[in-house]
Write a protein that holds these residues in place. Sequence first.
Motif, PDB file in Angstrom:
ATOM      1  N   TYR A  36       0.931  -1.084   0.247  1.00 60.25           N
ATOM      2  CA  TYR A  36       0.412  -0.336   0.213  1.00 60.25           C
ATOM      3  C   TYR A  36       1.048   1.515   0.108  1.00 60.25           C
ATOM      4  O   TYR A  36       2.198   1.269   0.625  1.00 60.25           O
ATOM      5  N   GLN A  38       0.265   5.308   0.946  1.00 60.34           N
ATOM      6  CA  GLN A  38      -0.097   6.502   2.398  1.00 60.34           C
ATOM      7  C   GLN A  38       0.670   8.239   1.474  1.00 60.34           C
ATOM      8  O   GLN A  38       1.759   8.167   1.501  1.00 60.34           O
ATOM      9  N   LYS A  42      -3.638  11.290   3.586  1.00 59.99           N
ATOM     10  CA  LYS A  42      -4.787  10.357   3.208  1.00 59.99           C
ATOM     11  C   LYS A  42      -4.775   8.761   3.225  1.00 59.99           C
ATOM     12  O   LYS A  42      -3.840   8.479   4.255  1.00 59.99           O
ATOM     13  N   GLY A  43      -5.783   7.888   3.392  1.00 59.83           N
ATOM     14  CA  GLY A  43      -5.411   6.450   3.748  1.00 59.83           C
ATOM     15  C   GLY A  43      -4.540   6.134   2.285  1.00 59.83           C
ATOM     16  O   GLY A  43      -4.706   5.948   1.676  1.00 59.83           O
ATOM     17  N   PRO A  44      -4.003   4.490   2.951  1.00 60.05           N
ATOM     18  CA  PRO A  44      -3.673   3.662   2.587  1.00 60.05           C
ATOM     19  C   PRO A  44      -3.822   3.370   1.029  1.00 60.05           C
ATOM     20  O   PRO A  44      -5.597   3.335   0.980  1.00 60.05           O
TER      21      PRO A  44
ATOM     22  N   LEU B  91      -9.045   4.962  10.458  1.00 58.37           N
ATOM     23  CA  LEU B  91      -9.167   4.200   9.082  1.00 58.37           C
ATOM     24  C   LEU B  91     -10.039   2.806   9.244  1.00 58.37           C
ATOM     25  O   LEU B  91     -10.329   1.976   9.840  1.00 58.37           O
ATOM     26  N   GLY B 109     -10.453   4.068   3.480  1.00 60.18           N
ATOM     27  CA  GLY B 109     -11.373   5.709   3.375  1.00 60.18           C
ATOM     28  C   GLY B 109     -10.073   6.609   4.200  1.00 60.18           C
ATOM     29  O   GLY B 109      -8.695   6.276   3.982  1.00 60.18           O
ATOM     30  N   PRO B 110     -10.100   8.188   4.225  1.00 57.96           N
ATOM     31  CA  PRO B 110      -8.893   8.587   4.042  1.00 57.96           C
ATOM     32  C   PRO B 110      -9.039   8.798   5.700  1.00 57.96           C
ATOM     33  O   PRO B 110      -7.488  10.072   6.257  1.00 57.96           O
TER      34      PRO B 110
END
Lengths: 109, 117
Positions: A36, A38, A42-44, B91, B109-110
């Motif tokens: 992933y 990141q 932000k999310g991964p 998360l 998600g963010p």
Amino acid sequence: QQQVKQSPQSLIVQKGGISIINCAYENTAFDYFPWYQQFPGKGPALLIAIRPDVSEKKEGRFTISFNKSAKQFSLHIMDSQPGDSATYFCAASGYALNFGKGTSLLVTP
Amino acid sequence: EAGVVQSPRYKIIEKKQPVAFWCNPISGHNTLYWYRQNLGQGPELLIRYENEEAVDDSQLPKDRFSAERLKGVDSTLKIQPAELGDSAVYLCASSFRGTSGFQETQYFGPGTRLLVL
């Protein structure tokens, strides 16, 4: 107990160079190994993933090398670009993802 | 297609206060995950739902954390009371698990960034 060990913690690479991040796992029941990416805030996001029945997978500039006997896998980023600067996480799973601690990559111009 | 939606994005509370996080997964995804990500660390699973059933909550600190996924869609994660050590990014992720049993891609998600003072 950290089920996935990731190194290095941080990495600085010049533009056009190759970035290499390594991971090792213990649980032989793991059957899915994603990477992933990141960015801050932000999310991964899934970059590339491999299953243990293949030794290598390539998608564009990103390649996973997988060594089942050594229980190790690595991410290679070819022709690294400044836009690749981010934190990279390896993970391994049966059902739930077990993440490494991450590698902060900085690609300098 | 909309991604995983989380709210709020940021939350600052005093210790001992309650807090709740909301997640709306990608449409059609039957599996939902809550992770906690401490600064400089990878995400760690708190709870996994398949439809409305919590199938893995072994890492959820049940004395203060609770979660629900009503009707197998949206989910809420609650902390009551919050402690200083709960400061982290929470998360939510979702995936579609079919009958093959293979791990499917998890979409994150963010996150909600929580600061407990």
